[in-house]
Design a protein around this motif. Structure first.
Motif, PDB file in Angstrom:
ATOM      1  N   ASP A 113       0.867  -1.178   0.000  1.00 39.85           N
ATOM      2  CA  ASP A 113       0.000   0.000   0.000  1.00 39.85           C
ATOM      3  C   ASP A 113       0.901   1.224   0.000  1.00 39.85           C
ATOM      4  N   GLU A 114       0.280   2.402  -0.080  1.00 42.10           N
ATOM      5  CA  GLU A 114       1.062   3.632  -0.109  1.00 42.10           C
ATOM      6  C   GLU A 114       1.954   3.717   1.130  1.00 42.10           C
ATOM      7  N   GLY A 115       3.277   3.709   0.903  1.00 42.13           N
ATOM      8  CA  GLY A 115       4.235   3.797   1.996  1.00 42.13           C
ATOM      9  C   GLY A 115       4.461   2.507   2.746  1.00 42.13           C
ATOM     10  N   LEU A 116       3.912   1.398   2.258  1.00 46.46           N
ATOM     11  CA  LEU A 116       4.052   0.122   2.948  1.00 46.46           C
ATOM     12  C   LEU A 116       4.564  -0.932   1.970  1.00 46.46           C
ATOM     13  N   THR A 117       5.707  -1.538   2.316  1.00 46.17           N
ATOM     14  CA  THR A 117       6.294  -2.579   1.473  1.00 46.17           C
ATOM     15  C   THR A 117       6.693  -3.770   2.323  1.00 46.17           C
ATOM     16  N   GLU A 118       6.986  -4.870   1.652  1.00 43.57           N
ATOM     17  CA  GLU A 118       7.422  -6.088   2.323  1.00 43.57           C
ATOM     18  C   GLU A 118       8.612  -6.659   1.555  1.00 43.57           C
ATOM     19  N   ARG A 119       9.667  -7.045   2.288  1.00 41.64           N
ATOM     20  CA  ARG A 119      10.876  -7.572   1.667  1.00 41.64           C
ATOM     21  C   ARG A 119      10.726  -9.075   1.454  1.00 41.64           C
ATOM     22  N   LEU A 120      10.899  -9.532   0.202  1.00 38.68           N
ATOM     23  CA  LEU A 120      10.793 -10.939  -0.136  1.00 38.68           C
ATOM     24  C   LEU A 120      12.015 -11.381  -0.919  1.00 38.68           C
ATOM     25  N   ALA A 121      12.343 -12.666  -0.806  1.00 41.29           N
ATOM     26  CA  ALA A 121      13.497 -13.219  -1.523  1.00 41.29           C
ATOM     27  C   ALA A 121      13.048 -14.433  -2.322  1.00 41.29           C
ATOM     28  N   TYR A 122      13.538 -14.526  -3.569  1.00 45.37           N
ATOM     29  CA  TYR A 122      13.226 -15.651  -4.451  1.00 45.37           C
ATOM     30  C   TYR A 122      14.529 -16.246  -4.958  1.00 45.37           C
ATOM     31  N   PRO A 123      14.671 -17.575  -4.896  1.00 43.78           N
ATOM     32  CA  PRO A 123      15.899 -18.193  -5.414  1.00 43.78           C
ATOM     33  C   PRO A 123      15.946 -18.091  -6.935  1.00 43.78           C
ATOM     34  N   VAL A 124      17.108 -17.781  -7.469  1.00 42.13           N
ATOM     35  CA  VAL A 124      17.249 -17.647  -8.914  1.00 42.13           C
ATOM     36  C   VAL A 124      18.694 -17.933  -9.297  1.00 42.13           C
ATOM     37  N   SER A 125      18.887 -18.529 -10.445  1.00 43.23           N
ATOM     38  CA  SER A 125      20.232 -18.833 -10.926  1.00 43.23           C
ATOM     39  C   SER A 125      20.860 -17.587 -11.539  1.00 43.23           C
ATOM     40  N   GLN A 126      22.174 -17.452 -11.342  1.00 44.82           N
ATOM     41  CA  GLN A 126      22.898 -16.324 -11.919  1.00 44.82           C
ATOM     42  C   GLN A 126      22.764 -16.285 -13.436  1.00 44.82           C
ATOM     43  N   THR A 127      22.692 -17.455 -14.056  1.00 43.36           N
ATOM     44  CA  THR A 127      22.669 -17.503 -15.518  1.00 43.36           C
ATOM     45  C   THR A 127      21.369 -16.951 -16.104  1.00 43.36           C
ATOM     46  N   ARG A 128      20.351 -16.761 -15.246  1.00 51.56           N
ATOM     47  CA  ARG A 128      19.080 -16.273 -15.751  1.00 51.56           C
ATOM     48  C   ARG A 128      18.945 -14.760 -15.624  1.00 51.56           C
ATOM     49  N   TRP A 129      19.955 -14.116 -15.164  1.00 50.96           N
ATOM     50  CA  TRP A 129      19.914 -12.665 -14.978  1.00 50.96           C
ATOM     51  C   TRP A 129      20.554 -11.990 -16.175  1.00 50.96           C
ATOM     52  N   GLN A 130      19.783 -11.166 -16.888  1.00 51.39           N
ATOM     53  CA  GLN A 130      20.306 -10.492 -18.067  1.00 51.39           C
ATOM     54  C   GLN A 130      19.821  -9.047 -18.111  1.00 51.39           C
ATOM     55  N   GLU A 131      20.729  -8.130 -18.234  1.00 48.74           N
ATOM     56  CA  GLU A 131      20.448  -6.713 -18.450  1.00 48.74           C
ATOM     57  C   GLU A 131      19.449  -6.156 -17.433  1.00 48.74           C
ATOM     58  N   GLY A 132      19.673  -6.414 -16.189  1.00 49.17           N
ATOM     59  CA  GLY A 132      18.863  -5.806 -15.145  1.00 49.17           C
ATOM     60  C   GLY A 132      17.506  -6.431 -14.933  1.00 49.17           C
ATOM     61  N   ALA A 133      17.157  -7.505 -15.629  1.00 51.07           N
ATOM     62  CA  ALA A 133      15.877  -8.183 -15.433  1.00 51.07           C
ATOM     63  C   ALA A 133      16.120  -9.680 -15.413  1.00 51.07           C
ATOM     64  N   VAL A 134      15.203 -10.401 -14.835  1.00 52.09           N
ATOM     65  CA  VAL A 134      15.343 -11.845 -14.755  1.00 52.09           C
ATOM     66  C   VAL A 134      14.746 -12.456 -16.010  1.00 52.09           C
ATOM     67  N   SER A 135      15.489 -13.309 -16.689  1.00 51.99           N
ATOM     68  CA  SER A 135      14.957 -14.032 -17.843  1.00 51.99           C
ATOM     69  C   SER A 135      14.837 -15.496 -17.462  1.00 51.99           C
ATOM     70  N   GLY A 136      13.826 -16.161 -17.958  1.00 47.47           N
ATOM     71  CA  GLY A 136      13.604 -17.552 -17.597  1.00 47.47           C
ATOM     72  C   GLY A 136      12.399 -17.649 -16.690  1.00 47.47           C
ATOM     73  N   ASP A 137      12.586 -18.104 -15.443  1.00 46.35           N
ATOM     74  CA  ASP A 137      11.467 -18.268 -14.528  1.00 46.35           C
ATOM     75  C   ASP A 137      10.898 -16.940 -14.040  1.00 46.35           C
ATOM     76  N   TYR A 138      11.734 -15.899 -13.920  1.00 46.91           N
ATOM     77  CA  TYR A 138      11.294 -14.620 -13.358  1.00 46.91           C
ATOM     78  C   TYR A 138      11.460 -13.512 -14.386  1.00 46.91           C
ATOM     79  N   ARG A 139      10.503 -12.602 -14.383  1.00 45.78           N
ATOM     80  CA  ARG A 139      10.585 -11.442 -15.254  1.00 45.78           C
ATOM     81  C   ARG A 139      10.149 -10.205 -14.485  1.00 45.78           C
ATOM     82  N   VAL A 140      10.740  -9.077 -14.833  1.00 44.92           N
ATOM     83  CA  VAL A 140      10.349  -7.802 -14.249  1.00 44.92           C
ATOM     84  C   VAL A 140       9.847  -6.911 -15.376  1.00 44.92           C
ATOM     85  N   SER A 141       8.666  -6.327 -15.192  1.00 40.69           N
ATOM     86  CA  SER A 141       8.087  -5.463 -16.217  1.00 40.69           C
ATOM     87  C   SER A 141       7.459  -4.244 -15.567  1.00 40.69           C
TER      88      SER A 141
END
Length: 365
Positions: A113-141
């Motif tokens: 909500d406005e001004g409220l966040t929660e810290r979460l962690a997701y396991p991911v392989s280094q090889t799936r990280w490309q150009e500042g976004a996760v490719s493969g299982d995770y994506r950021v848009s």
């Protein structure tokens, strides 16, 4: 002869700027309805992607999302299936404020909500990280909601586009049903007169005396709530005006010389009505059909607002107003005003087309 009359009517119609504007809006609405799922930012079935954390946001709202794969595999969808029914999301969308990669984990600040966040962690392989976004299982848009989001976090623009199908669909079904019943009964009453006319006019007057909304309620209660039920219910209440107009036109046409000549030649009543009478009385019917189309859109929106029309999650402009009208007196009135403006624009287009047809066909009031 018919072709010449059609060309003359079209020339008159083209000189009417209001009718041309109405036709343009209607054509654009039809195209939007056909390609709604391809045009909509949310192409899921019924544009029903709920992200409750971002509910009730202003037009132009932008949010970053972490896209996580769903627990089950989503089957591939053909182009035509996607065109008509949408495509189920292959990812679940989690709104985030920020993300970073630490070792084999993706650390995100989930937006709650406005001004409220929660810290979460997701396991991911280094090889799936490309150009500042996760490719493969995770994506950021990053997604922009041009008309904002409703209280469930659904994209208003997407639901408006898909909702065009309901408004055009109810108008089309209503016109087909009302013309079928109205033309048949009106032609029979006007042509045969006598006891047939008295019986049909008694039935018409009974239906005419019942308020349209009340009659729709009754039919809806009998047929049940739903997509097609409300279409049929509205159609069964709007044939009366067509029948009265057809009856009056047929009463005058049946006395003309060419009808008398057809009778003298021994033609059947069916042929005379279908081949010689109805083609010459359809001008006023086209005008009232455009009016009925507009009225059906308004009635459907009213029924959906009252909860007896199209049912969730099917997007309907009236239902969208119901779901978001509380925002009118708070911080975000556009959530309810946007579908209201859409209803007004489409109804205005059909009314302008009806007025243009009346002038082009020289229909007397």
């Amino acid at each position: 002869m018919a072709s010449a009359t059609t060309r003359t009517t079209w020339r008159r119609l083209k000189r009417n700027k209001g009718a041309l504007i109405g036709i343009t809006i209607i054509v654009l609405s039809i195209l939007a309805a056909l390609f709604a799922y391809l045009l909509a930012p949310d192409g899921s079935p019924n544009a029903n992607r709920m992200i409750v954390e971002i509910g009730g946001q202003q037009p132009g709202y932008t949010q970053q999302f972490l896209q996580l794969p769903r627990d089950r595999k989503i089957p591939s969808t053909s182009f035509f299936n996607r065109l008509f029914f949408g495509e189920e999301d292959k990812y679940q969308y989690i709104p985030i404020q920020d993300y970073q990669l630490k070792g084999d984990s993706l650390i995100v600040q989930k937006y709650i909500d406005e001004g409220l966040t929660e810290r979460l962690a997701y396991p991911v392989s280094q090889t799936r990280w490309q150009e500042g976004a996760v490719s493969g299982d995770y994506r950021v848009s990053t997604k922009k909601f041009r008309l904002g989001t409703d209280k469930y976090g659904r994209d208003i623009l997407s639901r408006l586009l898909v909702g065009v199908r309901v408004s055009l669909g109810v108008g089309l079904v209503t016109v087909i049903i009302s013309l079928s019943i109205g033309v048949l009964l009106g032609a029979l009453a006007g042509y045969f007169r006598g006891r047939t006319d008295d019986t049909i006019m008694w039935f018409i007057n009974v239906i005419w005396s019942i308020p349209t909304l009340l009659l729709v309620f009754a039919i809806t209660l009998v047929l049940g709530k739903g997509f097609w039920q409300v279409f049929i219910a509205i159609g069964l209440t709007m044939w009366v005006s067509v029948a009265r107009i057809i009856r009056g036109q047929v009463l005058s046409v049946r006395e003309l010389e060419y009808v008398e000549a057809a009778k003298a030649l021994g033609f059947s009543h069916t042929r005379i009505i279908l081949r010689h009478v109805l083609p010459n009385v359809m001008g006023p019917v086209m005008v009232v059909a455009a009016s009925n189309f507009a009225s059906a859109i308004v009635i459907e929106a009213g029924l959906s607002f009252l909860g007896v029309g199209v049912q969730p999650p099917q997007p309907s402009w009236g239902l969208m107003i119901k779901e978001n009208y509380n925002f009118i007196i708070t911080h975000n009135p556009m959530l309810a005003l946007a579908p209201g403006f859409a209803i007004m624009l489409l109804v205005l287009a059909f009314n302008m087309l009806g007025n243009g047809l009346r002038d082009a066909l020289q229909v007397k009031e």
